[in-house]
Motif scaffolding. Structure first.
Motif, PDB file in Angstrom:
ATOM      1  N   LEU A 146       2.171  45.823  59.583  1.00 30.71           N
ATOM      2  CA  LEU A 146       2.965  44.699  59.052  1.00 30.71           C
ATOM      3  C   LEU A 146       3.104  43.607  60.104  1.00 30.71           C
ATOM      4  CD1 LEU A 146       5.776  46.693  57.191  1.00 30.71           C
ATOM      5  CD2 LEU A 146       3.900  45.418  56.127  1.00 30.71           C
ATOM      6  N   LEU A 147       3.367  44.019  61.342  1.00 29.40           N
ATOM      7  CA  LEU A 147       3.536  43.051  62.420  1.00 29.40           C
ATOM      8  C   LEU A 147       2.241  42.272  62.658  1.00 29.40           C
ATOM      9  CD1 LEU A 147       5.606  42.062  64.573  1.00 29.40           C
ATOM     10  CD2 LEU A 147       4.534  43.695  66.151  1.00 29.40           C
ATOM     11  N   ALA A 148       1.093  42.956  62.516  1.00 29.52           N
ATOM     12  CA  ALA A 148      -0.209  42.332  62.779  1.00 29.52           C
ATOM     13  C   ALA A 148      -0.538  41.227  61.781  1.00 29.52           C
ATOM     14  CB  ALA A 148      -1.303  43.399  62.763  1.00 29.52           C
ATOM     15  N   VAL A 149       0.169  41.167  60.661  1.00 26.90           N
ATOM     16  CA  VAL A 149      -0.061  40.100  59.675  1.00 26.90           C
ATOM     17  C   VAL A 149       0.191  38.729  60.300  1.00 26.90           C
ATOM     18  CG1 VAL A 149       0.894  39.083  57.555  1.00 26.90           C
ATOM     19  CG2 VAL A 149       0.363  41.533  57.637  1.00 26.90           C
ATOM     20  N   GLY A 150       1.165  38.657  61.203  1.00 27.61           N
ATOM     21  CA  GLY A 150       1.476  37.398  61.875  1.00 27.61           C
ATOM     22  C   GLY A 150       2.322  36.471  61.020  1.00 27.61           C
ATOM     23  N   GLN A 151       2.711  35.364  61.636  1.00 26.14           N
ATOM     24  CA  GLN A 151       3.604  34.401  60.987  1.00 26.14           C
ATOM     25  C   GLN A 151       2.829  33.225  60.398  1.00 26.14           C
ATOM     26  OE1 GLN A 151       5.805  33.634  64.619  1.00 26.14           O
ATOM     27  NE2 GLN A 151       7.656  34.544  63.738  1.00 26.14           N
ATOM     28  N   THR A 152       3.430  32.627  59.374  1.00 29.75           N
ATOM     29  CA  THR A 152       2.972  31.322  58.919  1.00 29.75           C
ATOM     30  C   THR A 152       3.324  30.316  60.008  1.00 29.75           C
ATOM     31  OG1 THR A 152       3.322  31.909  56.600  1.00 29.75           O
ATOM     32  CG2 THR A 152       3.219  29.550  57.133  1.00 29.75           C
ATOM     33  N   GLU A 153       2.382  29.488  60.386  1.00 29.90           N
ATOM     34  CA  GLU A 153       2.575  28.591  61.527  1.00 29.90           C
ATOM     35  C   GLU A 153       3.850  27.768  61.396  1.00 29.90           C
ATOM     36  OE1 GLU A 153       0.116  25.134  64.014  1.00 29.90           O
ATOM     37  OE2 GLU A 153      -0.750  26.028  62.208  1.00 29.90           O
ATOM     38  N   GLY A 154       4.625  27.759  62.475  1.00 31.47           N
ATOM     39  CA  GLY A 154       5.847  26.964  62.528  1.00 31.47           C
ATOM     40  C   GLY A 154       7.036  27.587  61.823  1.00 31.47           C
ATOM     41  N   THR A 155       6.900  28.816  61.331  1.00 32.84           N
ATOM     42  CA  THR A 155       8.000  29.481  60.626  1.00 32.84           C
ATOM     43  C   THR A 155       8.090  30.928  61.085  1.00 32.84           C
ATOM     44  OG1 THR A 155       6.756  30.414  58.762  1.00 32.84           O
ATOM     45  CG2 THR A 155       7.371  28.085  58.608  1.00 32.84           C
ATOM     46  N   ASP A 156       9.126  31.622  60.610  1.00 30.28           N
ATOM     47  CA  ASP A 156       9.200  33.064  60.834  1.00 30.28           C
ATOM     48  C   ASP A 156       8.900  33.821  59.538  1.00 30.28           C
ATOM     49  OD1 ASP A 156      11.485  32.608  59.390  1.00 30.28           O
ATOM     50  OD2 ASP A 156      12.883  33.260  60.947  1.00 30.28           O
ATOM     51  N   GLU A 157       8.183  33.172  58.637  1.00 32.03           N
ATOM     52  CA  GLU A 157       7.764  33.806  57.386  1.00 32.03           C
ATOM     53  C   GLU A 157       6.409  34.477  57.602  1.00 32.03           C
ATOM     54  OE1 GLU A 157       6.439  32.490  52.875  1.00 32.03           O
ATOM     55  OE2 GLU A 157       8.010  31.344  53.889  1.00 32.03           O
ATOM     56  N   PRO A 158       6.215  35.674  57.066  1.00 32.34           N
ATOM     57  CA  PRO A 158       4.923  36.346  57.238  1.00 32.34           C
ATOM     58  C   PRO A 158       3.771  35.500  56.683  1.00 32.34           C
ATOM     59  CG  PRO A 158       6.566  37.874  56.391  1.00 32.34           C
ATOM     60  CD  PRO A 158       7.188  36.518  56.328  1.00 32.34           C
ATOM     61  N   ALA A 159       2.627  35.583  57.346  1.00 33.59           N
ATOM     62  CA  ALA A 159       1.458  34.827  56.896  1.00 33.59           C
ATOM     63  C   ALA A 159       0.907  35.378  55.588  1.00 33.59           C
ATOM     64  CB  ALA A 159       0.379  34.858  57.975  1.00 33.59           C
ATOM     65  N   GLN A 160       1.188  36.631  55.304  1.00 33.73           N
ATOM     66  CA  GLN A 160       0.841  37.232  54.023  1.00 33.73           C
ATOM     67  C   GLN A 160       2.101  37.848  53.430  1.00 33.73           C
ATOM     68  OE1 GLN A 160      -2.293  40.052  54.897  1.00 33.73           O
ATOM     69  NE2 GLN A 160      -3.877  38.465  54.915  1.00 33.73           N
ATOM     70  N   ASP A 161       2.122  37.956  52.118  1.00 33.29           N
ATOM     71  CA  ASP A 161       3.282  38.566  51.477  1.00 33.29           C
ATOM     72  C   ASP A 161       3.296  40.066  51.742  1.00 33.29           C
ATOM     73  OD1 ASP A 161       4.146  36.158  50.498  1.00 33.29           O
ATOM     74  OD2 ASP A 161       3.326  36.438  48.479  1.00 33.29           O
ATOM     75  N   MET A 162       4.482  40.581  51.999  1.00 32.00           N
ATOM     76  CA  MET A 162       4.639  42.024  52.187  1.00 32.00           C
ATOM     77  C   MET A 162       5.894  42.462  51.448  1.00 32.00           C
ATOM     78  SD  MET A 162       5.710  42.010  56.255  1.00 32.00           S
ATOM     79  CE  MET A 162       4.134  41.337  56.742  1.00 32.00           C
ATOM     80  N   TYR A 163       5.837  43.631  50.856  1.00 28.65           N
ATOM     81  CA  TYR A 163       6.894  44.060  49.938  1.00 28.65           C
ATOM     82  C   TYR A 163       7.432  45.447  50.269  1.00 28.65           C
ATOM     83  CZ  TYR A 163       5.308  40.269  46.881  1.00 28.65           C
ATOM     84  OH  TYR A 163       4.969  39.037  46.368  1.00 28.65           O
ATOM     85  N   VAL A 164       8.703  45.636  49.871  1.00 26.46           N
ATOM     86  CA  VAL A 164       9.235  46.979  49.713  1.00 26.46           C
ATOM     87  C   VAL A 164       8.937  47.347  48.262  1.00 26.46           C
ATOM     88  CG1 VAL A 164      11.319  48.397  49.600  1.00 26.46           C
ATOM     89  CG2 VAL A 164      11.060  46.724  51.431  1.00 26.46           C
ATOM     90  N   GLU A 165       7.943  48.179  48.067  1.00 32.09           N
ATOM     91  CA  GLU A 165       7.566  48.533  46.696  1.00 32.09           C
ATOM     92  C   GLU A 165       8.614  49.450  46.066  1.00 32.09           C
ATOM     93  OE1 GLU A 165       3.579  49.986  46.717  1.00 32.09           O
ATOM     94  OE2 GLU A 165       2.738  48.074  47.410  1.00 32.09           O
ATOM     95  N   SER A 166       9.168  50.337  46.875  1.00 31.01           N
ATOM     96  CA  SER A 166      10.271  51.191  46.412  1.00 31.01           C
ATOM     97  C   SER A 166      11.014  51.726  47.616  1.00 31.01           C
ATOM     98  CB  SER A 166       9.756  52.350  45.551  1.00 31.01           C
ATOM     99  OG  SER A 166       8.974  53.249  46.320  1.00 31.01           O
ATOM    100  N   LEU A 167      12.271  52.075  47.403  1.00 31.31           N
ATOM    101  CA  LEU A 167      13.089  52.650  48.470  1.00 31.31           C
ATOM    102  C   LEU A 167      13.963  53.728  47.845  1.00 31.31           C
ATOM    103  CD1 LEU A 167      15.018  50.680  51.248  1.00 31.31           C
ATOM    104  CD2 LEU A 167      15.887  52.797  50.258  1.00 31.31           C
ATOM    105  N   THR A 168      13.832  54.942  48.340  1.00 30.72           N
ATOM    106  CA  THR A 168      14.629  56.052  47.835  1.00 30.72           C
ATOM    107  C   THR A 168      15.352  56.721  48.995  1.00 30.72           C
ATOM    108  OG1 THR A 168      12.733  57.556  48.010  1.00 30.72           O
ATOM    109  CG2 THR A 168      13.096  56.478  45.886  1.00 30.72           C
ATOM    110  N   VAL A 169      16.501  57.302  48.691  1.00 33.57           N
ATOM    111  CA  VAL A 169      17.292  58.018  49.699  1.00 33.57           C
ATOM    112  C   VAL A 169      17.569  59.416  49.167  1.00 33.57           C
ATOM    113  CG1 VAL A 169      19.504  58.115  50.904  1.00 33.57           C
ATOM    114  CG2 VAL A 169      18.349  55.911  50.611  1.00 33.57           C
ATOM    115  N   ALA A 170      17.378  60.407  50.030  1.00 29.38           N
ATOM    116  CA  ALA A 170      17.632  61.798  49.624  1.00 29.38           C
ATOM    117  C   ALA A 170      18.210  62.569  50.791  1.00 29.38           C
ATOM    118  CB  ALA A 170      16.334  62.461  49.157  1.00 29.38           C
ATOM    119  N   ALA A 171      19.069  63.522  50.465  1.00 28.86           N
ATOM    120  CA  ALA A 171      19.620  64.409  51.487  1.00 28.86           C
ATOM    121  C   ALA A 171      18.554  65.405  51.894  1.00 28.86           C
ATOM    122  CB  ALA A 171      20.841  65.129  50.950  1.00 28.86           C
ATOM    123  N   SER A 172      18.498  65.707  53.188  1.00 28.88           N
ATOM    124  CA  SER A 172      17.486  66.670  53.663  1.00 28.88           C
ATOM    125  C   SER A 172      18.137  68.000  54.034  1.00 28.88           C
ATOM    126  CB  SER A 172      16.761  66.080  54.867  1.00 28.88           C
ATOM    127  OG  SER A 172      17.662  65.794  55.913  1.00 28.88           O
TER     128      SER A 172
END
Length: 271
Positions: free
Chosen positions: A245-271
């Motif tokens: 994700l870090l290797a994607v880099g920034q859009t020049e002059g911003t702190d926005e990723p140069a490519q879109d990246m998503y949290v497709e899903s997030l789950t929490v469970a007790a272990s």
């Protein structure tokens, strides 16, 4: 003859009385027809009035909804989608949600919890620190159960001395959240105004003291920040994913990723 005249007189009077009764009856019927017609007109006027009121109410509701949609569109400016990181495709975003207050405590702070975060570049598993940040982990668990994070775009990427991927904003503007905030917990212990967050740390983004919501960030490499961010967990699996994700880099002059990246899903469970 006198008898005949009297009979004629009685017949004439009888005929006059009958004619008067017929005229009275006719007048009464005319009056009744007017009353019924008048009631019908009144009913028609009432129906028309109700129709107009209902129609105006519907029109007002439509206008209000249109105004709300326009305000929402103005608050979230349109953007041109970018290619998705790691060759992935953009997921379907969950329906936006707002909550009136932080959720009641439902986790057991004595148990271990893991968050599995499926990103555009692979899965990241985070051990959540329920014993040190119970309110934060409880909120994380609650929002995950509502699929709040699913399909959200990670909107911020820092690639310098501070190496961070920031996610958890349903609007991807840096201003979004769940509608509630909660207190700081498990802040770093530091003697100065800077603390080096170790690589793999997961912490909450905020807008000031005790303004935590849903936004969080992955520390990809050791990064110095003020000791003001609640540490909610540590990455146990997926450091290589963060590197991608870090290797994607920034859009020049911003702190926005140069490519879109998503949290497709997030789950929490007790272990």
């Amino acid at each position: 003859m006198p008898g005949t005249k009297r009979q004629h007189e009685l017949a004439r009077r009888r005929a006059e009385r009958q004619a008067a009764r017929r005229r009275e009856l006719a007048a009464r019927k005319r009056k009744q027809r007017f009353i019924v017609a008048g009631s019908g007109i009144g009913l028609l006027v009432l129906i028309v009035g109700i129709f107009i009121v209902v129609k105006n109410t519907k029109d007002d509701n439509k206008k209000a909804k249109a105004a709300a949609a326009a305000a929402s569109a103005a608050a979230t400016p349109s953007r041109t989608p970018k290619p998705v990181a790691c060759g992935a495709t953009a997921p379907t975003a969950a329906k936006p949600q707002k909550f009136a207050a932080a959720p009641p405590m439902t986790i057991d702070a004595t148990k271990k919890y893991n968050a599995t975060i499926k990103t555009s570049c692979g899965d990241v598993v985070v051990e959540l620190l329920a014993d040190k940040a119970p309110t934060t982990v409880n909120s994380f668990s609650f929002l995950a159960s509502k699929k709040f994070f699913d399909g959200t775009r990670c909107h911020r990427l820092l690639t310098g001395a501070d190496s961070v991927v920031q996610c958890g904003d349903p609007t991807a503007t840096g201003r979004g959240g769940p509608g509630y905030t909660f207190k700081d917990e498990n802040l770093p212990t530091a003697t100065g105004d800077s603390f080096t967050y170790p690589a793999g740390t997961v912490a909450m983004a905020n807008g000031g003291p005790s303004t935590n919501g849903s936004q969080f960030f992955f520390v990809v490499k050791d990064s110095p920040f003020p000791p003001d961010y609640t540490i909610v967990g540590h990455v146990t699996t997926g450091q290589d994913v963060l590197d991608k994700l870090l290797a994607v880099g920034q859009t020049e002059g911003t702190d926005e990723p140069a490519q879109d990246m998503y949290v497709e899903s997030l789950t929490v469970a007790a272990s």
